[in-house]
Design an enzyme around this catalytic site. Structure first.
Site, PDB file in Angstrom:
ATOM      1  N   ASP A   1       0.833  -1.192   0.000  1.00  0.00           N
ATOM      2  CA  ASP A   1       0.000   0.000   0.000  1.00  0.00           C
ATOM      3  C   ASP A   1       0.876   1.253   0.000  1.00  0.00           C
ATOM      4  O   ASP A   1       1.849   1.342   0.746  1.00  0.00           O
ATOM      5  CB  ASP A   1      -0.893  -0.027   1.243  1.00  0.00           C
TER       6      ASP A   1
ATOM      7  N   GLU B   1       1.872  -0.337  -5.005  1.00  0.00           N
ATOM      8  CA  GLU B   1       0.956   0.750  -5.356  1.00  0.00           C
ATOM      9  C   GLU B   1       1.852   1.982  -5.491  1.00  0.00           C
ATOM     10  O   GLU B   1       2.246   2.580  -4.492  1.00  0.00           O
ATOM     11  CB  GLU B   1      -0.096   0.965  -4.270  1.00  0.00           C
TER      12      GLU B   1
END
Length: 764
Positions: A428, A465
């Site tokens: 993330d 990401e």
């Protein structure tokens, strides 16, 4: 505001009037000064602990310089324990079983004192504070090596012991410290975490997080015939999903004891097999704090952080995903059972991991549970004024490229691979991991390289990401060392814009479906290093993408200030739900168009849980805080769509699996693709057609997308010698004609492609 006790304050632990005052909930805790300064021999401390409701006086008597006996004057004593302690081992960090007993080791560079707190309660209840805690003060001259504090305790049970630390140090906030001895802190290296028992129970929002351990249970039985799926990256079809939301809804038909749990997940694996995916990407399953929003000064009591991006600990599986009550030992075992069952079904397990921030928020809404109180200045990025930097958008930013934090992250990843057998990780806001300790971007981040080169992680899928909330956008430029894949955010945006009919997008759309060579080939990477997606947990669901022009986040309680405003969505003529048959038909076509585009694109496709039946969040594009049907998989909706919407999605996925031309190892060459286009410069052209050539069996695939609002007569090329074209897919047709696996013969030289529709032909 939290403040540290003054370093000048003193007390006499041998005074008969001494009674420690702890502002923590553990009002019955007492301290045993470890008399190890004069001798490195082990000491004995006789501890009488009891369950108290009153304030009894503690009487401490010195027996020898290296020995303390603590006797508690009380009317009743329910338990007597004899502990033998020694200096302990510096490594490994966390809790470990050694020959002498149980070893505890904690890093803190700036701490001046560390106290180990133990609870031997076997009740497993949340009111452990009523059972009392034993506090062992570590002597820095004996129990500290470098920046690591350590102690070994003999005669402890091999499981069901709860523990934490009290850490004190400099009190100067302006120097970046946040020490507060009144707070019981969770060990960053705790392998199991005991939090509150019931997911989302607001009455437990101030419950303590404890470390615990289990050295008694037998090793998990993975089975003699167990093996990892080891699916090549080019063959992956990823399904992003939430463990709890998958089976929490009553429509799942689950016993409430396993609904929303790891065991409940296992019951529904056949659905994943029917759909055809071969990898699940699980939203965070590390122990997280779902009640963070309910502790603020103006709490949003209806909000429960069900997505899980509020990490408490990086080693322990989410205890409240266990069946029944939130037992951490059971959670560990049941997580392994889930992984084993998925692997048996040929499905890999990729974890969405959040190493960019923790649940401890910022100085405006501080909630110290671990890192902040152990060594804020090491664990978090600070600006020159020693204030928290916020590249995560969540109040704090983990100091990922600090050597100590980097080792913590690597140890965590290795733990999930060796202990839980996971197959990969999606990181993330991974651009945070590319920042130096001062927040500046790094071209060769040590952590990113270490993950790529680590021998234990060598078989893992690692997916970034590639952006953060500080503007570090690294799509196509993420440091990779030939390992790292990326969420391709440009694929999402360009495909959305073309399919909904934006002008000037044909060239970009062609680039995306052919593997995004502009992003990855130039850096000597492979098509599968781009993870293609139209929909992810962030933003609209697929159904909402074709039903809403604007976000509708009123239920989040943030005044509409949360969630992205630029969604590249189109409501097909009406905002929200409608009974208009024409609009509903158009929306169905568009959903099928998006799915077909995703599954015929070169690269690694990823879809979102629920899109296979058309899940709606009613326009909420940031539904992280809703433990309701807004996020929960609706099994009755699936049943209603099984023969049409779901069928199309499943058939397209299985078609991809069976055709190698849709998943090339390398970027397409001139002989592998033919573009049927002669007006690339026409910005108003919204029609794209191409043929993927099968050089092995002559089973070419022709695909055409029409994003115009009128019919387009497509000129169909000649099939390979001795072959003819069969219609496999036409998104304008009703089920089951919209996808026919064996194909429908009789395709003419031209094909009228309907407005906002797509077709797929195959030569046989």
């Amino acid at each position: 505001m939290l403040t540290s006790p003054s370093s000048s304050s003193t007390y006499d632990p041998f005074s008969s009037n001494f009674s420690p005052s702890l502002t923590n909930a553990f009002s019955s805790s007492f301290t045993i000064p470890m008399g190890l300064k004069l001798s490195r021999r082990v000491t004995r401390a006789r501890i009488f602990s009891r369950k108290i409701k009153d304030r009894s006086t503690l009487k401490v008597t010195c027996r020898r310089a290296h020995e303390r006996v603590v006797e508690e004057e009380a009317s009743t004593m329910t338990e007597t324990k004899l502990f033998k302690v020694s200096s302990g081992e510096v490594s490994p960090l966390g809790v470990s079983q050694v020959d002498k007993g149980i070893n505890f080791a904690l890093f803190s560079q700036n701490a001046t004192s560390v106290t180990l707190c133990l609870s031997l309660s076997q009740s497993g209840k949340d009111d452990t504070d009523d059972d009392g805690m034993i506090e062992l003060v570590l002597d820095p001259s004996v129990n500290k090596t470098g920046d690591t504090w350590h102690i070994c305790v003999e005669d402890l049970p091999l499981n069901n012991v709860l523990y934490g630390y009290r850490v004190d140090g400099p009190g100067e906030w302006q120097q970046g410290h946040r020490f507060d001895r009144s707070i019981l802190l969770l060990d960053p290296y705790a392998k199991l975490v005991k939090g509150h028992s019931s997911f989302g129970d607001s009455s437990q929002k101030f419950a303590q997080f404890y470390g615990t351990y289990d050295f008694e249970s037998s090793p998990f039985d993975w089975g003699d015939d167990y093996k990892f799926p080891n699916i090549p990256e080019k063959d992956l079809v990823i399904y992003e999903m939430n463990v709890r939301a998958f089976t929490a809804d009553e429509s799942s038909g689950m016993d409430p004891a396993i609904g929303g749990s790891y065991l409940g997940f296992i019951e529904k694996i056949p659905h994943l097999q029917d759909l055809g995916i071969n990898a699940v990407e699980l939203l965070p399953v590390f122990e997280f704090d779902e009640l963070e929003l309910q502790r603020r000064s103006n709490p949003r009591d209806h909000m429960v952080n069900t997505w899980g991006y509020s990490t408490v600990n990086f080693f322990a599986p989410m205890s409240r995903y266990a069946s029944g009550e939130g037992d951490p030992i059971k959670a560990s075992k049941e997580f392994k059972e889930m992984v084993k069952a998925l692997h048996s079904a040929g499905i890999e397990v990729i974890l969405d991991v959040v190493y960019n921030h923790t649940n401890e928020a910022d100085d405006k809404y501080p909630y110290t549970t671990s890192f902040r109180g152990i060594d804020n200045k090491v664990y978090y990025m600070l600006d020159p004024n020693n204030q928290l930097l916020n590249f995560s958008g969540c109040g704090n930013t983990l100091n990922c490229n600090h050597p100590v934090v980097m080792e913590l992250i690597l140890d965590s990843l290795r733990h999930w691979v060796t202990e839980y057998h996971v197959d990969g990780f999606r990181f993330d806001l991974a651009s945070v991991l590319c920042r130096a300790t001062d927040g500046s971007p790094l071209s060769a981040p040590p952590l990113i390289r270490a993950i790529a080169k680590d021998s234990v992680l060598s078989r893992c899928k690692i997916i970034a990401e590639p952006w953060d909330c500080g503007g570090l956008y690294l799509v196509g430029k993420f440091p990779n060392w030939d390992r790292w894949a990326e969420w391709n955010g440009m694929y999402r945006d360009d495909v959305r814009r073309f399919i909904k009919g934006d002008s000037g997008m044909k060239g970009s759309f062609a680039t995306r479906v052919s593997g995004s060579s502009d992003l990855y080939q130039v850096n000597q990477r492979k098509p599968y290093h781009g993870v293609n997606f139209v929909i992810a947990h962030d933003g609209f669901t697929l159904r909402d993408l074709v039903s809403y022009n604007f976000k509708h986040n009123e239920a989040n309680g943030e005044g509409g200030n949360d969630g992205c405003n630029d969604n590249h969505s189109w409501n097909c003529g009406f905002e929200g739900e409608t009974g208009d048959a024409h609009i509903k038909s158009l929306r169905t076509r568009q959903m099928k168009n998006f799915h077909l585009a995703l599954m015929i694109s070169q690269g690694t496709p990823m879809m979102l849980m629920g899109d296979e039946y058309g899940h709606t969040r009613y326009g909420n594009n940031n539904s992280y805080g809703h433990d309701t049907s807004l996020n929960n998989f609706q099994w009755k909706e699936l049943d209603a769509k099984k023969q049409n919407h779901f069928r199309f999605f499943s058939e397209v996925i299985k078609f991809r699996h069976s055709h190698h031309v849709l998943k090339h190892e390398n970027f397409l060459t001139q002989g592998e693709i033919t573009w049927h286009e002669d007006n690339w410069d026409n910005s108003e052209s919204k029609f794209l057609a191409f043929t993927l050539h099968d050089g092995i069996g002559g089973r070419d695939i022709y695909v055409a997308f029409n994003a115009h609002d009128y019919f387009v007569k497509a000129l169909i090329p000649q099939p390979p010698p001795g072959k003819q074209w069969f219609r496999v897919a036409d998104t304008n047709l009703e089920s089951p004609d919209d996808f026919v696996r064996e194909g429908v013969a009789g395709v003419a030289d031209t094909y009228n492609v309907a407005p906002f529709s797509s077709i797929l032909l195959q030569s046989k």
